[in-house]
Design a protein around this motif. Structure first.
Motif, mmCIF file in Angstrom:
data_model
loop_
_atom_site.group_PDB
_atom_site.id
_atom_site.type_symbol
_atom_site.label_atom_id
_atom_site.label_comp_id
_atom_site.label_asym_id
_atom_site.label_seq_id
_atom_site.Cartn_x
_atom_site.Cartn_y
_atom_site.Cartn_z
ATOM 1 N N UNK A 30 0.800 -1.213 0.040
ATOM 2 C CA UNK A 30 -0.109 0.066 -0.103
ATOM 3 C C UNK A 30 0.771 1.189 0.159
ATOM 4 N N UNK A 31 1.918 1.256 0.717
ATOM 5 C CA UNK A 31 2.801 2.466 0.887
ATOM 6 C C UNK A 31 3.471 2.690 -0.596
ATOM 7 N N UNK A 32 4.047 1.356 -1.127
ATOM 8 C CA UNK A 32 4.687 1.534 -2.295
ATOM 9 C C UNK A 32 3.894 2.028 -3.647
ATOM 10 N N UNK A 33 2.886 1.467 -3.590
ATOM 11 C CA UNK A 33 1.758 1.594 -4.844
ATOM 12 C C UNK A 33 0.551 2.151 -4.768
ATOM 13 N N UNK A 34 0.258 2.866 -3.674
ATOM 14 C CA UNK A 34 -1.370 3.336 -3.339
ATOM 15 C C UNK A 34 -2.197 2.389 -3.827
ATOM 16 N N UNK A 35 -3.080 2.709 -4.619
ATOM 17 C CA UNK A 35 -4.329 1.824 -5.065
ATOM 18 C C UNK A 35 -3.773 1.059 -6.305
ATOM 19 N N UNK A 36 -2.404 1.171 -6.674
ATOM 20 C CA UNK A 36 -1.846 0.554 -7.829
ATOM 21 C C UNK A 36 -3.255 0.087 -9.004
ATOM 22 N N UNK A 37 -3.090 -1.110 -9.392
ATOM 23 C CA UNK A 37 -3.801 -1.310 -10.572
ATOM 24 C C UNK A 37 -5.406 -0.982 -10.357
ATOM 25 N N UNK A 38 -5.811 -1.109 -9.165
ATOM 26 C CA UNK A 38 -7.310 -0.859 -9.013
ATOM 27 C C UNK A 38 -8.395 -1.826 -9.618
ATOM 28 N N UNK A 39 -9.526 -1.257 -10.059
ATOM 29 C CA UNK A 39 -10.578 -2.004 -10.695
ATOM 30 C C UNK A 39 -10.133 -2.436 -11.980
ATOM 31 N N UNK A 40 -9.103 -1.704 -12.551
ATOM 32 C CA UNK A 40 -8.709 -1.810 -14.010
ATOM 33 C C UNK A 40 -8.100 -3.302 -14.120
ATOM 34 N N UNK A 41 -7.986 -3.935 -13.183
ATOM 35 C CA UNK A 41 -7.387 -5.363 -13.078
ATOM 36 C C UNK A 41 -8.578 -6.169 -12.824
ATOM 37 N N UNK A 42 -9.665 -5.861 -12.498
ATOM 38 C CA UNK A 42 -10.641 -6.860 -12.228
ATOM 39 C C UNK A 42 -11.083 -7.612 -13.578
#
Length: 225
Positions: free
Chosen positions: A95-107
């Motif tokens: 979480x600290x490194x990437x925030x929300x990262x890919x998010x729902x785009x990866x669902x």
């Protein structure tokens, strides 16, 4: 007299040669060697390729690398359960490194072949399977299901072997089901199979396998992580 003059000239010539040979090198600019390429100042390891991500998922060994404990049940099933503190530390670091990262785009996307649109632009895009870890294993004989997690993408999915139907469930913090996924490929392979992935940032996930080959389903699932 002539002999003396010749001798003197020879001595002077030798002295001149010695002085030239021992003189320090010139300090002027040095021409660059065209055969030598300067090191790139921004060189960095290349991100793993799509083929490497697929190979890792298909042939990777099922192994929980976090601190864990093994539970053997009376029915022959075995669970390899990670230390909750180790899982919490892993997800917090992600979480600290990437925030929300890919998010729902990866669902609903394939963790091995989908190039995930990460924050920061195309240079940061990645295949989520390349940094994935197995968090939890639920096994019976040669059949198993793994809960896989990508810290870089902050996504989770199920992986298992062989010829088994797999599922994965994503849950909101209040326990209500958010989404579920099935085998990304058809159940026809004697190698690892896996489901589509789901966003794990702020959610929990459970990996499931069908213990039956044909007939009524008999789903066995990992705990939610």
């Amino acid at each position: 007299m002539r002999i003396f003059a010749r001798s003197s000239l020879m001595i002077l010539a030798v002295v001149a040669l010695l002085l030239f040979a021992t003189a320090p090198p010139a300090t002027g600019p040095v021409a660059a060697n065209p055969k030598v390429s300067p090191a790139a100042s921004d060189s960095s390891p290349a991100l793993p390729t799509r083929e490497e991500a697929i190979t890792k998922e298909r042939y990777g060994i099922a192994e929980v690398t976090l601190p864990s404990r093994t539970i053997r049940h009376a029915d022959g099933t075995v669970e390899i359960v990670p230390d909750p503190a180790a899982v919490r530390a892993l997800t917090e670091q992600a979480s600290l490194a990437g925030g929300d990262a890919c998010g729902p785009a990866c669902d609903g996307k394939d963790p091995a072949s989908f190039l995930a649109p990460m924050p920061g632009g195309p240079s940061n895009y990645r295949y989520c399977g390349t940094d994935a870890q197995t968090i939890y294993i639920f096994a019976s004989g040669e059949s198993r299901v793994e809960l896989r997690y990508s810290p870089g993408c902050r996504t989770a999915w199920s992986r298992g072997c062989c010829y088994r139907s797999l599922k994965g469930y994503s849950y909101y913090p209040n326990g209500i089901e958010r989404l579920n996924v099935n085998n990304y490929h058809t159940v026809t392979s004697g190698t690892n199979e896996w489901t589509a992935m789901l966003d794990h940032a702020g959610y929990t996930y459970s990996a499931c396998r069908d213990r039956q080959i044909g007939g009524p389903h008999d789903w066995h699932c990992t705990s939610r992580w």
